[in-house]
Write a protein that holds these residues in place. Sequence first.
Motif, PDB file in Angstrom:
ATOM      1  N   ARG A  57     -11.779  12.486   2.469  1.00 51.99           N
ATOM      2  CA  ARG A  57     -11.090  11.740   3.562  1.00 51.99           C
ATOM      3  C   ARG A  57     -11.520  12.310   4.966  1.00 51.99           C
ATOM      4  O   ARG A  57     -11.215  11.452   5.936  1.00 51.99           O
ATOM      5  CB  ARG A  57      -9.652  11.436   3.295  1.00 51.99           C
ATOM      6  CG  ARG A  57      -9.494  10.579   2.095  1.00 51.99           C
ATOM      7  CD  ARG A  57      -8.009  10.392   1.822  1.00 51.99           C
ATOM      8  NE  ARG A  57      -7.720   9.570   0.700  1.00 51.99           N
ATOM      9  CZ  ARG A  57      -6.647   9.143   0.163  1.00 51.99           C
ATOM     10  NH1 ARG A  57      -5.324   9.662   1.077  1.00 51.99           N
ATOM     11  NH2 ARG A  57      -6.253   8.526  -0.944  1.00 51.99           N
TER      12      ARG A  57
ATOM     13  N   ARG B 269      -9.483   2.853   4.128  1.00 54.91           N
ATOM     14  CA  ARG B 269      -8.117   2.436   3.575  1.00 54.91           C
ATOM     15  C   ARG B 269      -7.131   3.077   4.503  1.00 54.91           C
ATOM     16  O   ARG B 269      -6.174   2.297   5.063  1.00 54.91           O
ATOM     17  CB  ARG B 269      -8.199   2.463   2.261  1.00 54.91           C
ATOM     18  CG  ARG B 269      -6.933   1.590   1.793  1.00 54.91           C
ATOM     19  CD  ARG B 269      -7.012   1.356   0.332  1.00 54.91           C
ATOM     20  NE  ARG B 269      -5.757   0.801  -0.417  1.00 54.91           N
ATOM     21  CZ  ARG B 269      -5.841  -0.527  -0.354  1.00 54.91           C
ATOM     22  NH1 ARG B 269      -6.786  -1.240  -0.175  1.00 54.91           N
ATOM     23  NH2 ARG B 269      -4.730  -1.112  -0.984  1.00 54.91           N
ATOM     24  N   TRP B 270      -6.915   4.017   4.760  1.00 57.63           N
ATOM     25  CA  TRP B 270      -6.136   4.775   5.531  1.00 57.63           C
ATOM     26  C   TRP B 270      -6.161   4.375   6.994  1.00 57.63           C
ATOM     27  O   TRP B 270      -5.080   4.155   7.414  1.00 57.63           O
ATOM     28  CB  TRP B 270      -6.203   6.116   5.305  1.00 57.63           C
ATOM     29  CG  TRP B 270      -4.763   6.863   6.021  1.00 57.63           C
ATOM     30  CD1 TRP B 270      -4.735   7.448   7.227  1.00 57.63           C
ATOM     31  CD2 TRP B 270      -3.639   7.131   5.583  1.00 57.63           C
ATOM     32  NE1 TRP B 270      -3.752   8.052   7.487  1.00 57.63           N
ATOM     33  CE2 TRP B 270      -2.880   7.752   6.437  1.00 57.63           C
ATOM     34  CE3 TRP B 270      -2.894   6.774   4.428  1.00 57.63           C
ATOM     35  CZ2 TRP B 270      -1.272   8.274   6.378  1.00 57.63           C
ATOM     36  CZ3 TRP B 270      -1.604   7.073   4.173  1.00 57.63           C
ATOM     37  CH2 TRP B 270      -0.781   7.657   5.375  1.00 57.63           C
ATOM     38  N   ASN B 271      -7.378   4.331   7.551  1.00 55.53           N
ATOM     39  CA  ASN B 271      -7.404   3.950   8.869  1.00 55.53           C
ATOM     40  C   ASN B 271      -6.656   2.566   9.111  1.00 55.53           C
ATOM     41  O   ASN B 271      -6.483   2.300  10.006  1.00 55.53           O
ATOM     42  CB  ASN B 271      -8.921   4.125   9.369  1.00 55.53           C
ATOM     43  CG  ASN B 271      -9.036   5.596   9.726  1.00 55.53           C
ATOM     44  OD1 ASN B 271      -8.372   6.381  10.039  1.00 55.53           O
ATOM     45  ND2 ASN B 271     -10.337   6.013   9.421  1.00 55.53           N
TER      46      ASN B 271
ATOM     47  N   ASN C  69     -12.545   7.420   5.228  1.00 55.79           N
ATOM     48  CA  ASN C  69     -11.168   7.045   5.112  1.00 55.79           C
ATOM     49  C   ASN C  69     -10.809   5.683   5.535  1.00 55.79           C
ATOM     50  O   ASN C  69     -10.000   5.613   6.223  1.00 55.79           O
ATOM     51  CB  ASN C  69     -10.359   8.155   5.799  1.00 55.79           C
ATOM     52  CG  ASN C  69      -9.098   8.468   5.036  1.00 55.79           C
ATOM     53  OD1 ASN C  69      -8.359   7.678   4.327  1.00 55.79           O
ATOM     54  ND2 ASN C  69      -8.268   9.147   5.975  1.00 55.79           N
TER      55      ASN C  69
ATOM     56  N   ARG D 191       1.062  -1.231   0.010  1.00 55.34           N
ATOM     57  CA  ARG D 191       0.021  -0.045  -0.139  1.00 55.34           C
ATOM     58  C   ARG D 191       0.872   1.173  -0.124  1.00 55.34           C
ATOM     59  O   ARG D 191       0.965   2.296   1.009  1.00 55.34           O
ATOM     60  CB  ARG D 191      -0.982   0.108   1.401  1.00 55.34           C
ATOM     61  CG  ARG D 191      -2.171  -0.888   1.069  1.00 55.34           C
ATOM     62  CD  ARG D 191      -2.810  -0.769   2.222  1.00 55.34           C
ATOM     63  NE  ARG D 191      -3.988  -1.802   2.278  1.00 55.34           N
ATOM     64  CZ  ARG D 191      -5.024  -1.871   3.254  1.00 55.34           C
ATOM     65  NH1 ARG D 191      -4.864  -1.058   4.097  1.00 55.34           N
ATOM     66  NH2 ARG D 191      -5.754  -2.756   3.361  1.00 55.34           N
TER      67      ARG D 191
ATOM     68  N   SER E  78      -4.837   1.011   7.301  1.00 61.36           N
ATOM     69  CA  SER E  78      -3.396   1.174   7.235  1.00 61.36           C
ATOM     70  C   SER E  78      -2.503   1.545   8.530  1.00 61.36           C
ATOM     71  O   SER E  78      -1.629   1.128   8.904  1.00 61.36           O
ATOM     72  CB  SER E  78      -2.873   2.017   6.178  1.00 61.36           C
ATOM     73  OG  SER E  78      -3.303   1.589   4.777  1.00 61.36           O
ATOM     74  N   LEU E  79      -3.044   2.558   9.164  1.00 59.45           N
ATOM     75  CA  LEU E  79      -2.828   2.966  10.371  1.00 59.45           C
ATOM     76  C   LEU E  79      -2.819   1.880  11.396  1.00 59.45           C
ATOM     77  O   LEU E  79      -2.056   1.757  12.553  1.00 59.45           O
ATOM     78  CB  LEU E  79      -3.486   4.393  10.828  1.00 59.45           C
ATOM     79  CG  LEU E  79      -3.173   5.355  10.217  1.00 59.45           C
ATOM     80  CD1 LEU E  79      -4.133   6.720  10.961  1.00 59.45           C
ATOM     81  CD2 LEU E  79      -1.722   6.098  10.053  1.00 59.45           C
TER      82      LEU E  79
ATOM     83  N   VAL F 143       0.057  11.763   4.302  1.00 58.10           N
ATOM     84  CA  VAL F 143      -0.954  11.032   3.337  1.00 58.10           C
ATOM     85  C   VAL F 143      -0.236  10.934   1.950  1.00 58.10           C
ATOM     86  O   VAL F 143      -1.010  10.220   1.308  1.00 58.10           O
ATOM     87  CB  VAL F 143      -2.100  11.441   3.478  1.00 58.10           C
ATOM     88  CG1 VAL F 143      -2.758  11.532   4.963  1.00 58.10           C
ATOM     89  CG2 VAL F 143      -2.274  13.038   3.023  1.00 58.10           C
TER      90      VAL F 143
ATOM     91  N   TYR G 200       2.714   8.784   8.738  1.00 54.37           N
ATOM     92  CA  TYR G 200       1.622   9.645   8.616  1.00 54.37           C
ATOM     93  C   TYR G 200       1.188  10.488   7.642  1.00 54.37           C
ATOM     94  O   TYR G 200       0.167  10.445   7.097  1.00 54.37           O
ATOM     95  CB  TYR G 200       1.587  10.514   9.901  1.00 54.37           C
ATOM     96  CG  TYR G 200       1.258   9.594  11.222  1.00 54.37           C
ATOM     97  CD1 TYR G 200       0.258   8.970  11.548  1.00 54.37           C
ATOM     98  CD2 TYR G 200       2.466   9.377  12.004  1.00 54.37           C
ATOM     99  CE1 TYR G 200       0.016   8.308  12.820  1.00 54.37           C
ATOM    100  CE2 TYR G 200       2.320   8.577  13.199  1.00 54.37           C
ATOM    101  CZ  TYR G 200       1.154   7.869  13.526  1.00 54.37           C
ATOM    102  OH  TYR G 200       1.093   7.162  14.789  1.00 54.37           O
TER     103      TYR G 200
ATOM    104  N   ARG H 153       1.946   5.013  -0.300  1.00 52.58           N
ATOM    105  CA  ARG H 153       1.088   6.081  -0.415  1.00 52.58           C
ATOM    106  C   ARG H 153       1.304   6.955  -1.830  1.00 52.58           C
ATOM    107  O   ARG H 153       2.430   6.857  -2.422  1.00 52.58           O
ATOM    108  CB  ARG H 153       1.564   7.197   0.734  1.00 52.58           C
ATOM    109  CG  ARG H 153       2.799   7.894   0.578  1.00 52.58           C
ATOM    110  CD  ARG H 153       3.222   8.236   1.892  1.00 52.58           C
ATOM    111  NE  ARG H 153       3.702   7.197   2.800  1.00 52.58           N
ATOM    112  CZ  ARG H 153       3.311   7.130   3.987  1.00 52.58           C
ATOM    113  NH1 ARG H 153       2.673   8.037   4.634  1.00 52.58           N
ATOM    114  NH2 ARG H 153       3.472   5.966   4.826  1.00 52.58           N
TER     115      ARG H 153
ATOM    116  N   GLY I  68      -4.180  12.382   7.711  1.00 50.99           N
ATOM    117  CA  GLY I  68      -4.961  11.116   7.557  1.00 50.99           C
ATOM    118  C   GLY I  68      -5.808  10.845   9.034  1.00 50.99           C
ATOM    119  O   GLY I  68      -6.464   9.613   9.094  1.00 50.99           O
TER     120      GLY I  68
END
Lengths: 139, 231
Positions: A61, A67-69, A65, A47, A71-72, B149, B147, A49, B206
């Motif tokens: 987003r 997918r990003w969450n 959001n 994934r 990923s986090l 994005v 972090y 960025r 994000g």
Amino acid sequence: MLRTVQLILPALIPSWNFFDVIAPSPRIEHQLLDHAGKPHGDWQAFRPRPDNISLLTMLRRLIWNPRWNESLFLVSCAERLSQDITPEHSEREILTRMKRDLQAETDAAQFRFRLVFIHREDETLTQEILYTSAPEPLA
Amino acid sequence: MTLDLAMRWTETLLAIALIMPGVEHIRAGGKERPLFGLRLILCLLLLYPEIGAYSAWICLAMSGLAVLILHRFEGPYNGGSDRMSLLILFCLTLAHWLPQENWKELAFGYLGLQLTLSYFISGWVKIRNPDWRTGRALRDVFAFSAYPVAENLRGLADRKTLLLAGSWLVMVCELLFPLSLASKYTLIPFLVLAASFHLSNAMFFGLNRFVLAWIAAYPSIIWLQDRFIGG
């Protein structure tokens, strides 16, 4: 019961020490393998960025959001795995999500992942591989 | 603002904050889907204007679900934002179920206190770190943390003067936050500033779940200021 208390306490008595130190930062990379476990190609970022995103996407987003969450969450799992905190759970969570993504992209038989931690030494960014998983079937 | 009104605002904002994360988990599938499905229903019920005394039962049920979700992910799914949501939920539940008015105030006031500490301690731990005082830490956030994005945001790591100013702005505002409680005329502008800070973190890093999670706790600090300081 003890585990429940361990999980709840950090929420009831939070530390609030956000970004107190900038710790080494994990990246998850994967490598596709054939049936015999021979690599198909080089390690690739999982994934990666985008190079840039539009203001409109940033605004969208704010609301949506997922997918990003996710990923986090994988970053948290990578940190836990590297620190040997609930390692089986963290590895399973990473493998499940990688498998779902890779099944849609490739017909390779297997894959494995590794955790690369980036940190700064003086003025230079350096990388260190802290974990490499066993091969995992993609079928 | 009365305690009841502040609690009602808090549970309404919390329900709004938890709706989209719930939908995200339901769409993603997995074993956690029933937990988030049930939580989504409870959030929607909590938004119903005539919910009245039933909101105590809903908060209790949501607290039980929150514990199951913590077990499912062996901790919070999204770190600080989930921890704030949990703190709000547990404080609300206690404030609903404790028998005496001053105990209810204590439980809800604890949320306001923790909100204040969330800013003050964040500033305190930063200003004690030389890397934050020189702007180096914020440059590292852009240079190599997980972090930013987009890759082009990493270029901001080279804007040393800008990030030095940004670091000090963040630290000073976080450290000064407790002083904003002196009056509602200082508190409200500080809360607007703090919400803007969360909004910028959401856009650059994000961290979108932080925005509504923190805003949901704002009624507690507005009530706390009015109840114990006033003016």
